[in-house]
Design a protein around this motif. Structure first.
Motif, PDB file in Angstrom:
ATOM      1  N   ASP A   5      -6.181   7.425  -6.203  1.00 52.40           N
ATOM      2  CA  ASP A   5      -7.343   6.535  -6.205  1.00 52.40           C
ATOM      3  C   ASP A   5      -7.141   5.281  -5.343  1.00 52.40           C
ATOM      4  O   ASP A   5      -7.182   4.156  -5.833  1.00 52.40           O
ATOM      5  CB  ASP A   5      -7.709   6.184  -7.658  1.00 52.40           C
ATOM      6  CG  ASP A   5      -8.135   7.432  -8.417  1.00 52.40           C
ATOM      7  OD1 ASP A   5      -9.318   7.792  -8.333  1.00 52.40           O
ATOM      8  OD2 ASP A   5      -7.265   8.080  -9.040  1.00 52.40           O
ATOM      9  N   HIS A   7      -9.153   4.601  -2.723  1.00 59.53           N
ATOM     10  CA  HIS A   7     -10.528   4.092  -2.583  1.00 59.53           C
ATOM     11  C   HIS A   7     -10.718   3.114  -1.424  1.00 59.53           C
ATOM     12  O   HIS A   7     -11.345   2.053  -1.583  1.00 59.53           O
ATOM     13  CB  HIS A   7     -10.998   3.466  -3.906  1.00 59.53           C
ATOM     14  CG  HIS A   7     -11.383   4.498  -4.923  1.00 59.53           C
ATOM     15  ND1 HIS A   7     -12.508   5.273  -4.790  1.00 59.53           N
ATOM     16  CD2 HIS A   7     -10.769   4.908  -6.059  1.00 59.53           C
ATOM     17  CE1 HIS A   7     -12.588   6.118  -5.808  1.00 59.53           C
ATOM     18  NE2 HIS A   7     -11.540   5.920  -6.593  1.00 59.53           N
ATOM     19  N   ASP A  33      -9.298  10.774  -4.150  1.00 61.26           N
ATOM     20  CA  ASP A  33     -10.084   9.549  -3.969  1.00 61.26           C
ATOM     21  C   ASP A  33      -9.390   8.605  -2.986  1.00 61.26           C
ATOM     22  O   ASP A  33      -9.076   7.449  -3.292  1.00 61.26           O
ATOM     23  CB  ASP A  33     -10.396   8.852  -5.306  1.00 61.26           C
ATOM     24  CG  ASP A  33     -11.578   9.486  -6.025  1.00 61.26           C
ATOM     25  OD1 ASP A  33     -12.113  10.489  -5.516  1.00 61.26           O
ATOM     26  OD2 ASP A  33     -11.969   8.972  -7.088  1.00 61.26           O
ATOM     27  N   HIS A  61     -14.834  11.322  -5.075  1.00 60.80           N
ATOM     28  CA  HIS A  61     -15.358  10.406  -4.054  1.00 60.80           C
ATOM     29  C   HIS A  61     -15.100  10.930  -2.634  1.00 60.80           C
ATOM     30  O   HIS A  61     -15.867  10.622  -1.721  1.00 60.80           O
ATOM     31  CB  HIS A  61     -14.765   9.004  -4.226  1.00 60.80           C
ATOM     32  CG  HIS A  61     -15.406   8.256  -5.352  1.00 60.80           C
ATOM     33  ND1 HIS A  61     -16.409   7.342  -5.161  1.00 60.80           N
ATOM     34  CD2 HIS A  61     -15.208   8.332  -6.700  1.00 60.80           C
ATOM     35  CE1 HIS A  61     -16.797   6.865  -6.341  1.00 60.80           C
ATOM     36  NE2 HIS A  61     -16.080   7.449  -7.288  1.00 60.80           N
ATOM     37  N   HIS A 113      -6.886  16.045  -9.084  1.00 57.24           N
ATOM     38  CA  HIS A 113      -7.480  14.705  -9.190  1.00 57.24           C
ATOM     39  C   HIS A 113      -7.851  14.379 -10.647  1.00 57.24           C
ATOM     40  O   HIS A 113      -7.428  13.373 -11.204  1.00 57.24           O
ATOM     41  CB  HIS A 113      -8.720  14.609  -8.303  1.00 57.24           C
ATOM     42  CG  HIS A 113      -9.393  13.273  -8.382  1.00 57.24           C
ATOM     43  ND1 HIS A 113      -8.757  12.103  -8.037  1.00 57.24           N
ATOM     44  CD2 HIS A 113     -10.648  12.899  -8.794  1.00 57.24           C
ATOM     45  CE1 HIS A 113      -9.575  11.074  -8.223  1.00 57.24           C
ATOM     46  NE2 HIS A 113     -10.720  11.528  -8.685  1.00 57.24           N
ATOM     47  N   HIS A 146      -8.010   9.831 -11.287  1.00 54.17           N
ATOM     48  CA  HIS A 146      -9.430   9.827 -11.657  1.00 54.17           C
ATOM     49  C   HIS A 146      -9.834   8.742 -12.663  1.00 54.17           C
ATOM     50  O   HIS A 146     -10.897   8.154 -12.541  1.00 54.17           O
ATOM     51  CB  HIS A 146      -9.813  11.214 -12.179  1.00 54.17           C
ATOM     52  CG  HIS A 146     -11.273  11.526 -12.211  1.00 54.17           C
ATOM     53  ND1 HIS A 146     -12.179  11.052 -11.296  1.00 54.17           N
ATOM     54  CD2 HIS A 146     -12.000  12.308 -13.078  1.00 54.17           C
ATOM     55  CE1 HIS A 146     -13.390  11.529 -11.602  1.00 54.17           C
ATOM     56  NE2 HIS A 146     -13.302  12.275 -12.684  1.00 54.17           N
ATOM     57  N   HIS A 148      -8.167   5.935 -13.209  1.00 51.78           N
ATOM     58  CA  HIS A 148      -7.672   4.645 -12.698  1.00 51.78           C
ATOM     59  C   HIS A 148      -6.860   3.893 -13.755  1.00 51.78           C
ATOM     60  O   HIS A 148      -6.745   2.665 -13.688  1.00 51.78           O
ATOM     61  CB  HIS A 148      -8.820   3.752 -12.216  1.00 51.78           C
ATOM     62  CG  HIS A 148      -9.597   4.315 -11.064  1.00 51.78           C
ATOM     63  ND1 HIS A 148     -10.233   3.508 -10.136  1.00 51.78           N
ATOM     64  CD2 HIS A 148      -9.842   5.583 -10.667  1.00 51.78           C
ATOM     65  CE1 HIS A 148     -10.856   4.273  -9.246  1.00 51.78           C
ATOM     66  NE2 HIS A 148     -10.627   5.539  -9.557  1.00 51.78           N
TER      67      HIS A 148
HETATM   68 ZN    ZN Z   1     -11.316   7.257  -8.326  1.00 48.40          ZN
END
Ligand code: ZN
Length: 242
Positions: A5, A7, A33, A61, A113, A146, A148
Motif C-alpha cells: 500500500d 499509494h 496498491d 487501486h 493484496h 489492503h 493499511h
Molecule cells: Zn490500499
C-alpha cells in the motif's frame, strides 16, 4: 523486504528504502496498491522496478487506476484520486499494472493484496476472517495488505485457535510451527493511528519477521498533493495516520 500500500507516496517509499540495508535484502515483495491517493504514481512504480528481484501483486487501486474495475464503490475522494492517477500513468506503467498477478507463491510464503480467498478485495481485519482464509493457501506464511494496519494472525495448529497480535515496531516476531497471516502495514497511507511509514523484513533463515516504522516528510507529500489538486481529506489524513 515486505512492503504494501504505497499509494503513490514516493516520499514515504524513499524513506523506507533508505531505512534498510538494501545490499542485505535478497528480494523486495510488494503486496499491491502501488498507486491511488498519492501524488507520485509513476515515480513509485519506476522506483521499485529498478530492483531486479522485485515481485508485486495487484491491489484494487492498481486495477481501478487502469479501469479494470468499477470505482462506484470507492468514496468520492478515492474516485477523484483514482481518475487523476489513471490520467498520469505512462503507457509502460499502465501496461505494467495490467500484467500484475493477483497471487505469487515464493517458497514458504503466499503473497496477495487482500486475502488468499479474495486476493484483490477481501479485508482481513478480524481473526474470524483470518480463520476462514487459512484453508486458501498451502504455504507456511501468507502476506497480505489492503487494511493499511499491521497485524499478525496466528493459527494454533494443535488447538485450532486463531488469534491476532498487533506487532510492536522493532520487536522481532518469531516464526514457529504455527502458520501465520501477516500484514506489514502501509508505506504510503497508514491507517492505524500512527502516521509513520510501515514495512517488514522477513528473515527466513533466522525465522523472524522484523517490523519497522519510519518517519518521512509528510508535509512534502501533502504539498505535492495540493499542487496536483488532490482532495483535502486525502491530504490531511496522512498527518493522523488514518
Ligand atoms: Zn490500499
Amino acid at each position: 523486504m515486505v512492503i504494501s500500500d504505497i499509494h503513490g507516496n514516493v516520499v514515504a517509499l524513499d524513506a523506507v528504502l533508505a531505512d534498510v540495508d538494501l545490499e542485505a535484502v535478497d528480494q523486495i515483495w510488494c503486496l499491491g496498491d502501488l498507486v491511488g491517493y498519492g501524488p507520485s504514481p509513476n515515480q513509485c512504480i519506476n522506483r521499485l522496478r529498478e530492483f531486479s528481484d522485485y515481485h508485486c501483486v495487484a491491489g484494487n487501486h492498481d486495477w481501478a487506476a487502469i479501469g479494470r474495475i468499477d470505482i462506484v464503490e470507492f468514496n468520492p475522494s478515492a474516485q477523484m484520486a483514482c481518475r487523476w492517477t489513471g490520467q498520469q500513468l505512462s503507457p509502460e506503467n499502465r501496461d505494467y499494472l495490467e500484467r500484475l498477478p493477483t497471487r505469487i507463491v515464493q517458497g514458504n510464503c503466499t503473497l496477495v493484496h487482500g486475502s488468499p480467498r479474495e486476493p484483490v478485495w477481501e479485508y482481513i481485519i478480524y481473526p474470524s476472517t483470518a480463520q476462514l482464509n487459512f484453508q486458501f493457501f498451502d504455504s507456511h506464511l501468507c502476506l497480505v495488505g489492503h487494511t493499511h494496519a499491521p497485524a499478525v494472525f496466528h493459527e494454533e495448529t494443535s488447538t485450532q485457535k486463531f488469534e491476532i497480535t498487533i506487532p510492536v515496531a522493532d520487536q522481532p516476531i518469531r516464526i514457529d510451527d504455527n502458520r501465520l497471516i501477516v500484514n506489514p502495514g502501509s508505506v504510503g497511507q497508514p491507517r492505524d493511528g500512527d502516521p509513520h511509514a510501515a514495512y517488514m523484513i522477513l528473515d527466513e533463515e533466522a525465522r523472524i519477521i522484523e517490523y519497522h516504522r519510519v518517519s518521512y516528510d509528510i508535509a512534502l507529500t501533502q504539498d505535492l498533493m495540493l499542487e496536483k489538486g488532490l482532495p483535502d481529506s486525502l491530504i490531511s489524513r496522512l498527518a493522523f495516520g488514518w
